[in-house]
Enzyme design. Sequence first.
Site, PDB file in Angstrom:
ATOM      1  N   GLU A 109      24.309  50.596  45.170  1.00 16.53           N
ATOM      2  CA  GLU A 109      23.946  52.019  45.204  1.00 16.53           C
ATOM      3  C   GLU A 109      22.436  52.211  45.098  1.00 16.53           C
ATOM      4  O   GLU A 109      21.831  52.980  45.863  1.00 16.53           O
ATOM      5  CB  GLU A 109      24.676  52.766  44.085  1.00 16.53           C
ATOM      6  CG  GLU A 109      26.178  52.915  44.357  1.00 16.53           C
ATOM      7  CD  GLU A 109      27.000  53.156  43.111  1.00 16.53           C
ATOM      8  OE1 GLU A 109      28.225  53.289  43.238  1.00 16.53           O
ATOM      9  OE2 GLU A 109      26.423  53.189  41.997  1.00 16.53           O
ATOM     10  N   HIS A 167      25.922  53.905  31.940  1.00 21.07           N
ATOM     11  CA  HIS A 167      25.166  53.827  33.197  1.00 21.07           C
ATOM     12  C   HIS A 167      23.776  53.261  32.943  1.00 21.07           C
ATOM     13  O   HIS A 167      23.164  53.526  31.910  1.00 21.07           O
ATOM     14  CB  HIS A 167      25.065  55.212  33.843  1.00 21.07           C
ATOM     15  CG  HIS A 167      26.297  55.605  34.575  1.00 21.07           C
ATOM     16  ND1 HIS A 167      26.414  55.544  35.939  1.00 21.07           N
ATOM     17  CD2 HIS A 167      27.492  56.048  34.126  1.00 21.07           C
ATOM     18  CE1 HIS A 167      27.610  55.932  36.302  1.00 21.07           C
ATOM     19  NE2 HIS A 167      28.288  56.249  35.218  1.00 21.07           N
TER      20      HIS A 167
END
Length: 472
Positions: free
Chosen positions: A392, A372
């Site tokens: 996002e 991530h």
Amino acid sequence: MNRYPRDMHGYGQTPPHANWPGGAHVAVQFVLNYEEGGENNILHGDDASEAFLVDVLGAAPWPDQRHANVESMYEYGARAGFWRLHRLFTEANLPLTIYGVATALMRAPAQLAAMQEAGWEIASHGLKWVQHKDMPAAEESAQIAEAVRLHTIATGSRPLGWYTGRSSLNTVDLVADHGGFAYISDTYDDDLPYWKVIGGKPQLIIPYTLSANDMRFVTAPGFDNGEEYFTFLKDSFDCLYAEGQAGSPKMMSIGLHCRLVGQPGRYQGLKKFVDYIKGFDRVWVPTRLDIARHWAREHPYKAPEVIPSQLDRAEFIARYGSIFEHSPWIAERAWEAEMGPANDTAIGLHFALRTQFRMATPEERLAVLKAHPDLAGKLAAAKRLTAESTAEQASAGLDALTDEERDRFTTLNTAYVEKFGFPFIIAVRDHNKQSIMDNFEKRIANTAAEEFAAACAQVERIALLRLKAILP
């Protein structure tokens, strides 16, 4: 690849609105099974006498021998029970669906004429009222064809509905393959009709019932008298009617047999129920063919854009390999594991992917965390995030930080990675800039074990939100 064929999901939490005619809260559908003269009997070329659904306690098939008592009970259904039920439904002006065994109809000219004069639907109940569970598929297919042929000769038109009852695992597929049926009812798995793709073609399924079936007068646990039957039917109706009032109309199927509920003491319970529902408005009493035609008109089959459990390996990984950030091995393992219709929704597929993530080693899960990106970090500034991560972070305004906000994120990111060895992960679609910052400052005080668990939970949450954006 391991695919589970049973559908344990169906319509799920949000079934379609049935939109029954007249805004009915419930569709109450009566079926009369006409089997008398089609049951097991050596006179019919069978190996033994009948022993199913009769008032002979502990009845068993008698090989190569007729059973006088059982035969006479079936004869009662044809001679007396049928006419009692015929009077009830014709006087109440209620439509009825007959499940007619083809060989039984061929032995019932007067009853058949009465059915047709009343305008009842006559669906097929198979060639003979026998067990099919061990029957070879080729033999069962031939019997389906012969049932349709005899039914057409007896009634003047081919059946548009089908219910075998004592079916095999092949029955539904074989009937659909024969073709020409508006519906098949050899299932008990829902309160509403639904479409099933069989052999590449959509087939309407209208589930039947055994719980509200008068067969429970002669099976255990069952009904001892008509009052118990009425109470069960009333409770079922009241539940479904209330659900319909609340905006979720359903279907109630009631299965009857001439030789069972046609008996006087049992009949009274059925008559009491027929009288009971007359006191309600917005109740639709159709035939099963009426339901089939309504459903085909109001809820025609629509092919889903994608069925995850039916994709081949390459397409499955291409579609879902990035759901867990830069970790396609999770999708690979999910595809290889057991999947089925229950995994074809966002929640279902998330469960399959999440299961593989949870079953992975700590080292593998750590690698997922490390995959991530930093929130509002260098990759974002360089526009090198995945499409999912870009969208996002933008949803929470992380692509439009002030210099002061960016400096604070950078400071926290650096301290967090130094302490835990992986980036701070949070499902940003659940938050705004301020709540993300608040969580950041709170979680950086966690222990390593606490934060590993928190980060893994957020990874799972991110995956679910990504799936909900692309699947129902």
